[in-house]
Each structure stands twice: as structure tokens, then as C-alpha cells.
Design an enzyme around this catalytic site. Structure first.
Site, PDB file in Angstrom:
ATOM      1  N   GLY A   1       0.838  -1.191   0.000  1.00 11.50           N
ATOM      2  CA  GLY A   1       0.000   0.000   0.000  1.00 11.50           C
ATOM      3  C   GLY A   1       0.871   1.238   0.000  1.00 11.50           C
TER       4      GLY A   1
ATOM      5  CD  GLN B   1       3.513   5.689   2.650  1.00 12.27           C
ATOM      6  OE1 GLN B   1       2.519   5.103   2.237  1.00 12.27           O
ATOM      7  NE2 GLN B   1       4.550   5.052   3.179  1.00 12.27           N
TER       8      GLN B   1
ATOM      9  CB  CYS C   1       5.726   1.936   7.236  1.00 15.13           C
ATOM     10  SG  CYS C   1       5.188   3.472   6.486  1.00 15.13           S
ATOM     11  CG  LEU C   2       6.797   0.982   1.083  1.00 18.96           C
ATOM     12  CD1 LEU C   2       6.180   1.303  -0.275  1.00 18.96           C
ATOM     13  CD2 LEU C   2       7.903  -0.063   0.936  1.00 18.96           C
TER      14      LEU C   2
ATOM     15  CG  HIS D   1       0.019   0.869   7.404  1.00 20.10           C
ATOM     16  ND1 HIS D   1       1.006   0.432   8.264  1.00 20.10           N
ATOM     17  CD2 HIS D   1       0.626   1.744   6.570  1.00 20.10           C
ATOM     18  CE1 HIS D   1       2.144   1.023   7.953  1.00 20.10           C
ATOM     19  NE2 HIS D   1       1.943   1.823   6.918  1.00 20.10           N
ATOM     20  CD  GLU D   2      -0.847   2.350   2.958  1.00 17.84           C
ATOM     21  OE1 GLU D   2      -0.403   3.509   2.916  1.00 17.84           O
ATOM     22  OE2 GLU D   2      -0.110   1.353   3.117  1.00 17.84           O
TER      23      GLU D   2
ATOM     24  CG  HIS E   1       0.720   6.480   5.825  1.00 19.78           C
ATOM     25  ND1 HIS E   1       1.847   6.956   6.453  1.00 19.78           N
ATOM     26  CD2 HIS E   1       1.002   5.188   5.491  1.00 19.78           C
ATOM     27  CE1 HIS E   1       2.766   5.997   6.510  1.00 19.78           C
ATOM     28  NE2 HIS E   1       2.277   4.910   5.939  1.00 19.78           N
TER      29      HIS E   1
HETATM   30 NI    NI Z   1       3.158   3.073   5.756  1.00 22.97          NI
END
Ligand code: NI
Length: 183
Positions: A46, A51, A96-97, A138-139, A142
Site C-alpha cells: 500500500g 508518502q 512501512c515504506l 495502515h494507509e 497515513h
Molecule cells: Ni506506511
């Protein structure tokens, strides 16, 4: 194909609430395409718009690379809103990226009901209580300026502080493009 640099822990835009999308123009279409490319390039499940440096309330997911979810393809969620959460929770390890190579166990509601819009701003409703529900939550965090590490237990979080500082200082290994350290 455009791979955008991914913002990292501490970048201001990741800590701000994103803005509702009222019109889908070429810029948004382009952004969504680039986000999907960027997510795939980093092997993510995701990716939220902040991000990649955009303040729009939008995220993409793709579980297709996960064993057992091969039928999944990229999904796009505009202006998402979680309207119901199950009482039952589950504890799952997340990554997480924007917080490369750091993982932590997070407890969240198992099931969610989400209202969102597609690229034509048509409204949809989705219920899930499996991996997609987890990725969506999770997204969604963000888009509200929140990191998953804010949801892990305090003692565990303390142990991560050094690693988080390293990420902010770009003193970690990462195999996809990321933003420069903010001035
Ligand atoms: Ni993340």
C-alpha cells in the site's frame, strides 16, 4: 513509468492530515499511476499520497504479490472514510515504506467498513476483515498524519527510537528512491 521518491519518517507532510479531493484532473490520474508504479517498485502492499509528497486524501493498495492473494490487483481509494470497526481486534506485524526495515506488532480492529470514491468520484462501500482491512487501516492512518509506530506498545516504541533517528538522518539502507533529509 515514473518512480517517485518516498517520504521518510519525520518528513513534515507525513505528519499532516491530507485534503479531500473534489475534482479528478489529469494531475490526479498521473499521481495515481505514479503511486502504483512507486509502490510496485518498492514491493509495497500500500502507499498513501503523502508518502510521495502529495497532500491529497488518496491511497493505493495491491496485495497481488502476497501468497494467497494472487487474484488481487491494484486498488485506488479516494477520500476514504472508515465508518465501522469490529470489536474484535488482531495483532499483526507491520512495516512501512516510509520507515524502512523497521517492523512492529500493531493491534487494530479486525474488520472495517470503508466508504471511498473511485477515479470518477463514484462512491463505494467495502467490508473486509482480512489482510486488506489491515493494509487499509495502515494507509488510512497515513492520510491522517499518523505512523504505525505510534500504535505499538510504549516500551517497544522506545526501543525503536534510535532506528527512527537513523531513518531521519538517512543513515539506513534502502533499495528504492527516498526523499532527501529535510533542511
Ligand atoms: Ni506506511
Amino acid at each position: 513509468m515514473t518512480i517517485l521518491p518516498i517520504t521518510l519518517y519525520g518528513d513534515e507532510i507525513l505528519e499532516k492530515k491530507t485534503k479531500q479531493i473534489t475534482k479528478v484532473d489529469d494531475k490526479i490520474i498521473r499521481l495515481v499511476k505514479d503511486m502504483i508504479d512507486t509502490m510496485h517498485n518498492a514491493n509495497g502492499m500500500g502507499l498513501a499520497a503523502n508518502q510521495v509528497g502529495s497532500n491529497k486524501a488518496l491511497f493505493v493498495t495491491d496485495l497481488g504479490g502476497v501468497k494467497g492473494y494472487e487474484d488481487e490487483s491494484p486498488r485506488v481509494f479516494l477520500n476514504p472514510k472508515i465508518v465501522e470497526q469490529s470489536e474484535e481486534t488482531s495483532v499483526i506485524e507491520e512495516g512501512c515504506l516510509s520507515i524502512p526495515s523497521l517492523r512492529g506488532e500493531v493491534e487494530r480492529p479486525k474488520g472495517i467498513k470503508l466508504i471511498y470514491q473511485d477515479l470518477e468520484l463514484k462512491e463505494h462501500e467495502l467490508y473486509d476483515e482480512d489482510l486488506l482491512a489491515r493494509v487499509i487501516q495502515h494507509e488510512y492512518d497515513h492520510l491522517n498524519g499518523k505512523y504505525f509506530v505510534e500504535r505499538i506498545e510504549k516500551d517497544e516504541f522506545k526501543k525503536l527510537k534510535k532506528s527512527l533517528k537513523k531513518i531521519q538522518d538517512r543513515k539506513m539502507d534502502v533499495d528504492y528512491p527516498v526523499t532527501q533529509k529535510p533542511k
